[in-house]
Design an enzyme around this catalytic site. Structure first.
Site, PDB file in Angstrom:
ATOM      1  N   LYS A 177       0.846  -1.204   0.000  1.00 15.58           N
ATOM      2  CA  LYS A 177       0.000   0.000   0.000  1.00 15.58           C
ATOM      3  C   LYS A 177       0.877   1.248   0.000  1.00 15.58           C
ATOM      4  CE  LYS A 177      -3.817  -2.455   2.096  1.00 15.58           C
ATOM      5  NZ  LYS A 177      -4.499  -2.917   3.306  1.00 15.58           N
ATOM      6  N   GLN A 202      -4.550  -1.601   9.662  1.00 15.42           N
ATOM      7  CA  GLN A 202      -4.509  -2.905   8.990  1.00 15.42           C
ATOM      8  C   GLN A 202      -5.202  -3.974   9.846  1.00 15.42           C
ATOM      9  OE1 GLN A 202      -3.252  -3.558   5.799  1.00 15.42           O
ATOM     10  NE2 GLN A 202      -4.174  -5.570   6.139  1.00 15.42           N
ATOM     11  N   ASP A 220     -10.517   3.553   4.532  1.00 12.99           N
ATOM     12  CA  ASP A 220     -10.946   2.164   4.347  1.00 12.99           C
ATOM     13  C   ASP A 220     -12.477   2.042   4.380  1.00 12.99           C
ATOM     14  OD1 ASP A 220      -9.620  -0.105   3.705  1.00 12.99           O
ATOM     15  OD2 ASP A 220      -9.240  -0.776   5.766  1.00 12.99           O
TER      16      ASP A 220
END
Ligand code: NDP
Length: 291
Positions: free
Chosen positions: A61, A105, A128
């Site tokens: 990422k 994460q 996200d």
């Protein structure tokens, strides 16, 4: 000749190619913003613990950020970090004007609630798209930040010009990250959507009605050839490691010659998911900075 004897030319999604195309557009946008005197957008990536797979995901990422001129800042916390400590860091990132998107994460270690963490991230920086407000906006059709994998699925369908209006779409899976948001996006594009799950009856029969079939279960090769309506667009989100190989929810070989479109488990929806994280971060930056 019965319908399944008919040979169909199957297109295989080049997820990496499409991702690179979208990333090039994002890079251009960032270049233009910087040329106007703005700073580049910045994504904060938080990892708790040292799970090798998670480490490799966050590296990927961050690499993707730097390739499009986006900044990224990494926060690596030890595996025994307490939930209050993690929430404290998130609060600090929420208040930092130089941070535009925040990604924590998953999975998180035992003892830390993923739901509480998702709620702690400011909806304005919810790259996200896991905050309940963001999900609510998606439900209301007003969201600007949208779950990354579902956005990737829609990009794949649009790229291959799959007609959505009036299409029968079947989604297998009802998670908050994939199944539910992808169902909403398909419905907002005027498809008629059936969302299935582990308690659905006659699943194969329901799938056979699908013009668009999205599989997001994590059950390797669950979708067989005779579940696929000839000419359907089949989006395989699932990825499971089986004997060291990544395997999708769909029997890929069986879909060839039957589906109109199939997505591979490598270089399929995965690169698009990362791309949409970049898209959301840029979007969050623009919305917050009004640029
Ligand atoms: P979850 O485990 O949260 O959800 C799985 C869903 O599949 C559940 O709704 C479950 O039903 C349903 N399901 C499980 N078994 C069956 C079955 N036999 N028949 C019908 N439905 C079933 O997973 P996620 O949504 O997070 O992810 C799904 C897959 O997608 C995983 O393989 C994951 O690794 C992959 N993924 C890939 C991404 C990418 O970028 N390519 C990104 C995100 C996920 P129920 O609700 O009844 O339990």
């Amino acid at each position: 000749m019965s319908d399944h004897d008919e040979k169909i030319e199957t297109e295989v999604l080049d997820g990496l190619g499409l991702a690179n195309q979208i990333r090039a557009e994002l890079a251009e946008e960032i270049e233009a913003l910087v040329a106007e005197g703005h700073r580049a957008p910045c994504l904060a990536v938080v990892l708790v613990g040292d799970d090798p797979a998670s480490r490799s995901y966050i590296k990927g990422k961050q690499r993707a950020c730097s390739r499009i001129g986006m900044q990224s800042i990494e926060h690596l916390l030890p595996g025994d970090t307490s939930e209050p400590k993690l929430l404290e860091l998130i609060d600090q990132l929420n208040r930092d004007d130089d941070i535009d998107g925040i990604l924590v994460q998953l999975p998180l270690p035992d003892g830390i609630s993923a739901a509480r963490v998702a709620e702690a991230v400011s909806p304005e920086k919810d790259a996200d798209a896991l905050h309940p407000n963001t999900s609510g906006q998606l439900l209301a059709g007003t969201a600007t930040l949208i779950s990354c994998t579902p956005l990737g699925v829609m990009a794949a369908l649009n790229h291959h010009e799959i007609p959505l209006e009036g299409a029968n779409a079947v989604v297998i899976g009802r998670s908050n990250i994939v199944g539910k948001p992808v169902s909403l996006l398909l419905q907002q594009s005027n498809a008629t959507v059936t969302m299935c799950h582990s308690r659905s009856r006659d699943l194969s029969e329901i799938c056979r009605q699908a013009d668009i079939l999205v599989a997001a279960t994590g059950r390797p090769r669950m979708v067989k050839a005779d579940w696929i309506k000839p000419g359907a667009a089949v989006i395989d989100v699932g990825v499971t490691e089986v004997d060291g190989k990544l395997v999708g929810d769909v029997d890929f070989e069986a879909a060839m010659g039957r589906a109109r479109l199939i997505t591979p488990s490598r270089r399929g929806i995965g690169p698009l998911t990362i791309t949409m994280l970049l898209r959301n971060t840029l979007r969050a930056y623009r919305d917050r900075k009004h640029v």
